[in-house]
Design a protein around this motif. Sequence first.
Motif, mmCIF file in Angstrom:
data_model
loop_
_atom_site.group_PDB
_atom_site.id
_atom_site.type_symbol
_atom_site.label_atom_id
_atom_site.label_comp_id
_atom_site.label_asym_id
_atom_site.label_seq_id
_atom_site.Cartn_x
_atom_site.Cartn_y
_atom_site.Cartn_z
ATOM 1 N N LYS A 2 0.905 -1.196 0.016
ATOM 2 C CA LYS A 2 0.007 -0.135 0.106
ATOM 3 C C LYS A 2 0.899 1.267 0.020
ATOM 4 O O LYS A 2 1.899 1.388 0.634
ATOM 5 C CB LYS A 2 -0.963 -0.074 1.214
ATOM 6 N N THR A 3 0.342 2.222 -0.724
ATOM 7 C CA THR A 3 1.587 3.400 -0.784
ATOM 8 C C THR A 3 0.452 4.679 -0.396
ATOM 9 O O THR A 3 -0.691 4.367 -0.281
ATOM 10 C CB THR A 3 1.829 3.868 -2.288
ATOM 11 N N ARG A 4 1.043 5.777 0.146
ATOM 12 C CA ARG A 4 0.224 6.748 0.747
ATOM 13 C C ARG A 4 1.110 7.968 0.407
ATOM 14 O O ARG A 4 1.909 8.340 -0.138
ATOM 15 C CB ARG A 4 0.342 6.728 2.165
ATOM 16 N N ARG A 85 -5.012 15.471 -8.828
ATOM 17 C CA ARG A 85 -4.830 14.298 -9.842
ATOM 18 C C ARG A 85 -3.323 13.830 -10.034
ATOM 19 O O ARG A 85 -3.248 12.491 -9.862
ATOM 20 C CB ARG A 85 -5.141 14.666 -11.288
ATOM 21 N N LEU A 88 -2.814 11.409 -6.891
ATOM 22 C CA LEU A 88 -3.653 10.091 -6.885
ATOM 23 C C LEU A 88 -2.834 9.064 -8.003
ATOM 24 O O LEU A 88 -2.879 8.079 -7.857
ATOM 25 C CB LEU A 88 -4.833 10.250 -7.463
ATOM 26 N N ASP A 89 -2.360 9.844 -9.172
ATOM 27 C CA ASP A 89 -1.792 9.112 -10.388
ATOM 28 C C ASP A 89 -0.662 8.474 -9.613
ATOM 29 O O ASP A 89 -0.323 7.168 -10.168
ATOM 30 C CB ASP A 89 -1.469 9.837 -11.387
ATOM 31 N N ILE A 91 0.132 7.658 -6.581
ATOM 32 C CA ILE A 91 -0.187 6.586 -5.516
ATOM 33 C C ILE A 91 -0.964 5.122 -6.350
ATOM 34 O O ILE A 91 -0.430 4.195 -5.968
ATOM 35 C CB ILE A 91 -1.216 6.999 -4.603
ATOM 36 N N GLU A 92 -1.594 5.541 -7.312
ATOM 37 C CA GLU A 92 -2.165 4.462 -8.427
ATOM 38 C C GLU A 92 -0.963 3.776 -8.709
ATOM 39 O O GLU A 92 -1.033 2.490 -9.126
ATOM 40 C CB GLU A 92 -3.117 5.021 -9.239
ATOM 41 N N ALA A 93 0.012 4.519 -9.239
ATOM 42 C CA ALA A 93 1.287 3.608 -9.870
ATOM 43 C C ALA A 93 2.175 2.893 -8.723
ATOM 44 O O ALA A 93 3.253 2.342 -9.062
ATOM 45 C CB ALA A 93 1.806 4.737 -10.502
ATOM 46 N N GLY A 94 1.800 3.197 -7.509
ATOM 47 C CA GLY A 94 2.522 2.210 -6.318
ATOM 48 C C GLY A 94 3.863 3.072 -5.820
ATOM 49 O O GLY A 94 4.529 2.754 -5.430
ATOM 50 N N ARG A 95 3.523 4.582 -5.887
ATOM 51 C CA ARG A 95 4.557 5.292 -5.220
ATOM 52 C C ARG A 95 4.125 5.722 -4.147
ATOM 53 O O ARG A 95 2.994 6.401 -4.130
ATOM 54 C CB ARG A 95 4.929 6.548 -6.356
ATOM 55 N N ARG A 185 2.588 1.524 5.529
ATOM 56 C CA ARG A 185 2.169 0.666 4.393
ATOM 57 C C ARG A 185 1.950 -0.793 4.766
ATOM 58 O O ARG A 185 1.215 -1.575 4.233
ATOM 59 C CB ARG A 185 3.497 0.446 3.532
#
Length: 185
Positions: A2-4, A85, A88-89, A91-95, A185
């Motif tokens: 999980k990324t935050r 945006r 969120l992008d 985070i969605e990419a796993g960073r 995480r």
Amino acid sequence: MKTRAFVICGPTAVGKGTVIRQLLAREPNIWLSISATTRQPREGEIDGVHYFFVTPEEFDDLVEAGDMLEWATVHGVNRYGTPRRPVLDAIEAGRDVLLEVDLAGARQVRESFPEAVQIFIAPPTFEDLERRLETRGTEGPAERARRLETARVELAAADEFDHIVVNDDVARATDEILSIMSSIR
């Protein structure tokens, strides 16, 4: 994994920039958010790298749509803020994402993006902060006094944050923040 998003805040001369550079150097999965601004690019600045350069109308649209995590007008002229945006992008990419903001920005992020973890970087003592500010020699006496008064207000708000990290040593403070990030995480 999980990324935050992690808010980094602290008073002037506490070493936020130095700690953030260490975090980025030691953990390649961290992304430092890029602010949007209505000011004109300076020589050498690249849109999407240094800032997202937008028109005042585009900035208004982002604010009205709720697409800014935080924003402010600086010196009564230009506006700066953190667009939602790209955060969120990433985070969605796993960073993991770092947002370096001031106290007002941290408070706005707490409202607009409450899942962000808030970390306050504090000096060992107020006297250390005064010494750091004077030693760096980039401000005159009146500006130092103004910054130190702002720092008192910021330090008084430290308990609003999820974590307080004392920057008594850059490597140790960096380790502590990485440990916080890892534990979440």
